[in-house]
Scaffold this motif. Sequence first.
Motif, PDB file in Angstrom:
ATOM      1  N   GLY A  18       0.805  -1.207   0.000  1.00  0.00           N
ATOM      2  CA  GLY A  18       0.000   0.000   0.000  1.00  0.00           C
ATOM      3  C   GLY A  18       0.842   1.263   0.000  1.00  0.00           C
ATOM      4  N   ARG A  19       0.219   2.390   0.412  1.00  0.00           N
ATOM      5  CA  ARG A  19       0.899   3.686   0.407  1.00  0.00           C
ATOM      6  C   ARG A  19       1.637   3.919   1.724  1.00  0.00           C
ATOM      7  NH1 ARG A  19      -3.242   8.322  -0.443  1.00  0.00           N
ATOM      8  NH2 ARG A  19      -1.525   9.508  -1.379  1.00  0.00           N
ATOM      9  N   ARG A  20       0.923   3.788   2.820  1.00  0.00           N
ATOM     10  CA  ARG A  20       1.457   4.200   4.117  1.00  0.00           C
ATOM     11  C   ARG A  20       2.150   3.061   4.863  1.00  0.00           C
ATOM     12  NH1 ARG A  20       0.521   9.484   2.675  1.00  0.00           N
ATOM     13  NH2 ARG A  20      -1.689   9.784   2.183  1.00  0.00           N
ATOM     14  N   ARG A  21       1.686   1.845   4.659  1.00  0.00           N
ATOM     15  CA  ARG A  21       2.163   0.731   5.476  1.00  0.00           C
ATOM     16  C   ARG A  21       3.661   0.444   5.355  1.00  0.00           C
ATOM     17  NH1 ARG A  21      -2.202  -3.823   4.170  1.00  0.00           N
ATOM     18  NH2 ARG A  21      -2.177  -2.735   2.165  1.00  0.00           N
ATOM     19  N   PRO A  22       4.283   0.596   4.180  1.00  0.00           N
ATOM     20  CA  PRO A  22       5.734   0.338   4.138  1.00  0.00           C
ATOM     21  C   PRO A  22       6.513   1.247   5.079  1.00  0.00           C
ATOM     22  CG  PRO A  22       4.824   0.423   1.921  1.00  0.00           C
ATOM     23  CD  PRO A  22       3.741   0.879   2.837  1.00  0.00           C
ATOM     24  N   TYR A  23       6.035   2.471   5.260  1.00  0.00           N
ATOM     25  CA  TYR A  23       6.772   3.429   6.082  1.00  0.00           C
ATOM     26  C   TYR A  23       6.609   3.142   7.571  1.00  0.00           C
ATOM     27  CZ  TYR A  23       7.403   5.921   1.725  1.00  0.00           C
ATOM     28  OH  TYR A  23       7.756   6.243   0.458  1.00  0.00           O
ATOM     29  N   PHE A  24       5.368   2.884   7.992  1.00  0.00           N
ATOM     30  CA  PHE A  24       5.281   2.646   9.435  1.00  0.00           C
ATOM     31  C   PHE A  24       5.761   1.260   9.839  1.00  0.00           C
ATOM     32  CE2 PHE A  24       1.244   0.492   9.029  1.00  0.00           C
ATOM     33  CZ  PHE A  24       0.333   1.313   8.352  1.00  0.00           C
TER      34      PHE A  24
END
Length: 430
Positions: free
Chosen positions: A58-64
Amino acid sequence: MGIQFGFALQTGNASRILQTFGADVEHLSWFWLAAPITGMIVQPIIGHYSDRTWTRLGRRRPYFLTGAILSGLALFLMPNSSMLVAIIPPIVVGAGMLMIMDASFNVAMEPFRALVADNLPDSQHNDGFSMQTCLIGIGAVIGSWLPYVFGNWFGIAKTAQPGHVPNNLLFSFYIGGMALIGCILWTVIKTKEYPPAEYASFHEEEIEEKQKKSGIAEILSDLANMPKTMKQLGVVQFFSWFALFSMWVFTTPALVDHVYHIKAGDTSSEAYNNAGNWVGVLFGIYNAVSAIYALLLPGIVRKTSRKKTHAFSLTMGGIGLISIFFIQNDYLLILPMIGIGLAWGSILAMPYAILSSSIPAKKIGVYMGIFNFFITFPQIVNGIIGGPIVKYFYNGHAIYALVMAGGFMFLAAISVLFVQDGKDIQIIGD
């Protein structure tokens, strides 16, 4: 919830750990500078690129997910900084771990705020950020109370040799690291993110084409063109977070000196560590209050307004911080935590609800990251001047830093009344 599990351990115990490794009270704010400086750099970049990322996660999940792994490692390493004493002074390692820990928290937390705005329409932003604040409070309560529970309920050692962190604090950081990573993994597996085409349709906008500008150039452009509401909220955030930074840095040395009357530098005694553990309990209480209050915020907003609700909450926080000066009983210190909890619950929800209604959906991530400037800048200012103020103006008595923090909360309460929150949000069900 997992991130705040770790963040609560940091805010409640970082000053205590740094003092154990040899930091003086007037230098604590300088060591804490590492945290907001890294946050100021990291959050806008993460926000910008998370707006433009789409992977199998997804968009946000790799970062958190990345932020969670790094945060967990920092939680394991920081209280063990004394192990590297033969190579590097432990105070240097401790400060470095504080920097890495806070940068990692920022990598993880910024996309979470954007994820709430991604998945909810404007009409549900109040409820969404309030629920997020409730879960933040739950995680923070558990994290804050762990050192006290391990030391007083399970008999784990509360003291250690000079220059070493007690086992009850070590175990708390270990549990915090595992909880943080576990909660993030659960979220990565279970949370839905809208694919780009569906997301664009949901927000009634076309998928944004790739910009010709570089990432940094576009961040600077967005910074220069931020909405008026965001600028006004920046003033509120400056006063609010200047106060919070003082509270996190100076509460332990303030109470050790003003309430427990323990001499400066006595960091290995049972009395000092009991005081440090009680600060964790108090921080847990204000987080518990914030979790409950967060559930009430949408109803209060419906009957008043977001600005009035936030102004009231900040006023209660100011009263709570100043009242600590007049209390000498450790159990009565619970009362100020109620007011501080109301302020904290509102600080975590209301500014983001107001902001998310004033910025374009396609730039939610980058503007949430830029908004972090208004959180980190006051902490940097406080970090530079807070220690010298305590040393030269308050004669080393950190309690007056808490009184000053209360005054800044009052300034925040006044300034929020001038914020432009003109976009009427229709609450579903009204």
